[in-house]
Design a protein around this motif. Sequence first.
Motif, PDB file in Angstrom:
ATOM      1  N   PRO B  46       7.818 -12.730  17.870  1.00 33.54           N
ATOM      2  CA  PRO B  46       8.622 -12.619  19.101  1.00 33.54           C
ATOM      3  C   PRO B  46       8.096 -13.529  20.213  1.00 33.54           C
ATOM      4  O   PRO B  46       8.898 -14.121  20.958  1.00 33.54           O
ATOM      5  CB  PRO B  46       8.481 -11.143  19.482  1.00 33.54           C
ATOM      6  CG  PRO B  46       8.258 -10.449  18.177  1.00 33.54           C
ATOM      7  CD  PRO B  46       7.430 -11.401  17.348  1.00 33.54           C
ATOM      8  N   ALA B  47       6.779 -13.690  20.335  1.00 33.63           N
ATOM      9  CA  ALA B  47       6.215 -14.566  21.383  1.00 33.63           C
ATOM     10  C   ALA B  47       6.584 -16.027  21.116  1.00 33.63           C
ATOM     11  O   ALA B  47       6.901 -16.779  22.045  1.00 33.63           O
ATOM     12  CB  ALA B  47       4.702 -14.396  21.437  1.00 33.63           C
ATOM     13  N   ALA B  50      10.229 -16.438  21.930  1.00 36.99           N
ATOM     14  CA  ALA B  50      10.426 -16.434  23.389  1.00 36.99           C
ATOM     15  C   ALA B  50      10.027 -17.770  23.990  1.00 36.99           C
ATOM     16  O   ALA B  50      10.702 -18.292  24.880  1.00 36.99           O
ATOM     17  CB  ALA B  50       9.618 -15.300  24.019  1.00 36.99           C
ATOM     18  N   THR B  53      12.724 -20.350  23.045  1.00 34.47           N
ATOM     19  CA  THR B  53      13.932 -20.053  23.829  1.00 34.47           C
ATOM     20  C   THR B  53      13.750 -20.477  25.284  1.00 34.47           C
ATOM     21  O   THR B  53      14.666 -21.027  25.906  1.00 34.47           O
ATOM     22  CB  THR B  53      14.251 -18.546  23.747  1.00 34.47           C
ATOM     23  OG1 THR B  53      14.420 -18.185  22.375  1.00 34.47           O
ATOM     24  CG2 THR B  53      15.513 -18.198  24.527  1.00 34.47           C
ATOM     25  N   THR B  54      12.554 -20.232  25.824  1.00 33.66           N
ATOM     26  CA  THR B  54      12.262 -20.623  27.211  1.00 33.66           C
ATOM     27  C   THR B  54      12.433 -22.130  27.380  1.00 33.66           C
ATOM     28  O   THR B  54      13.087 -22.600  28.324  1.00 33.66           O
ATOM     29  CB  THR B  54      10.830 -20.201  27.595  1.00 33.66           C
ATOM     30  OG1 THR B  54      10.730 -18.784  27.482  1.00 33.66           O
ATOM     31  CG2 THR B  54      10.486 -20.623  29.014  1.00 33.66           C
ATOM     32  N   LEU B 127       7.061 -26.031  32.363  1.00 34.61           N
ATOM     33  CA  LEU B 127       7.182 -24.821  31.559  1.00 34.61           C
ATOM     34  C   LEU B 127       7.677 -25.161  30.154  1.00 34.61           C
ATOM     35  O   LEU B 127       7.121 -24.681  29.157  1.00 34.61           O
ATOM     36  CB  LEU B 127       8.151 -23.863  32.268  1.00 34.61           C
ATOM     37  CG  LEU B 127       8.295 -22.451  31.746  1.00 34.61           C
ATOM     38  CD1 LEU B 127       6.943 -21.770  31.652  1.00 34.61           C
ATOM     39  CD2 LEU B 127       9.228 -21.661  32.658  1.00 34.61           C
ATOM     40  N   ALA B 130       4.933 -26.742  28.186  1.00 38.66           N
ATOM     41  CA  ALA B 130       3.887 -25.774  27.828  1.00 38.66           C
ATOM     42  C   ALA B 130       4.305 -24.898  26.654  1.00 38.66           C
ATOM     43  O   ALA B 130       3.463 -24.358  25.940  1.00 38.66           O
ATOM     44  CB  ALA B 130       3.543 -24.915  29.038  1.00 38.66           C
TER      45      ALA B 130
END
Lengths: 111, 153
Positions: B46-47, B50, B53-54, B127, B130
Amino acid sequence: VDATVAHHGTDIASVAFSGRLDFLSSSSAREHFSRAIADGHRKIVVDLSRVTFVDSSGLGALVAGLKSARQASGDLRIASAPEQAMAVLKLTSLDRVFRIHATVEDAIATF
Amino acid sequence: LPPSDESQSGYAIAQDITPDAAGIDALHALLADLWQRFPNDERPSPAWQAAFTTAVAEIASNIIRHSIPAEDDRARIHIATTRDSNTMRLVMTNPGRAFEEPSSDPTHQIDDPDPFDLPEGSYGLALARACLDTLQYERTITGDNTWTLSKRL
């Protein structure tokens, strides 16, 4: 983004968003913060528990709210940040700027 | 089979999205569908999902806010995903203004918890970087922007 605002005492407001806090909803979030502060609720707790996704514009809205609250001698604190929200706060180092609490009640108790 | 069915097989999803709220909904749905295509024992955490997706959402936001003119209601963002061995890749292509690198990365300015000097925007590209292993941008001679986002599985 939907927002539920609750008042706690004379100067604390909790703002619970649900859905995505992103570039499409960030201006609405900023308005919620401005309105709360204009109404005298200069201590704001942002409840992120029902927020499914936060992007950089959402973070920008939180920073804007923090500045406005501090300018009014209040603060903006974050509660119940899900994993993705916490990750973006850390990656931008904004976790060092905001006070982040496990629950809304915890955040309110720190005011 | 028509080519559109061929392009939806396996980890390869190809879809055009509109540069608006409906398009962003479609983009999140596309990624949710992508994760379901992995066998349980290969699906990224999930991380990881995420983070990917971010990055995808940040680039899409950048395209919609800075590249596609607001009055252009015919422009679409083309999304194409591929997986090769240990890397997930997503390519976003759009007609519009060329990308200009912002002059500063605000995440490098946070040494002091005093928020008054903090920028209220422009965290997006830092972001996205990263969250990925590589982020490439190309401007084609036909006036398209192509962003290639890659992350090791």
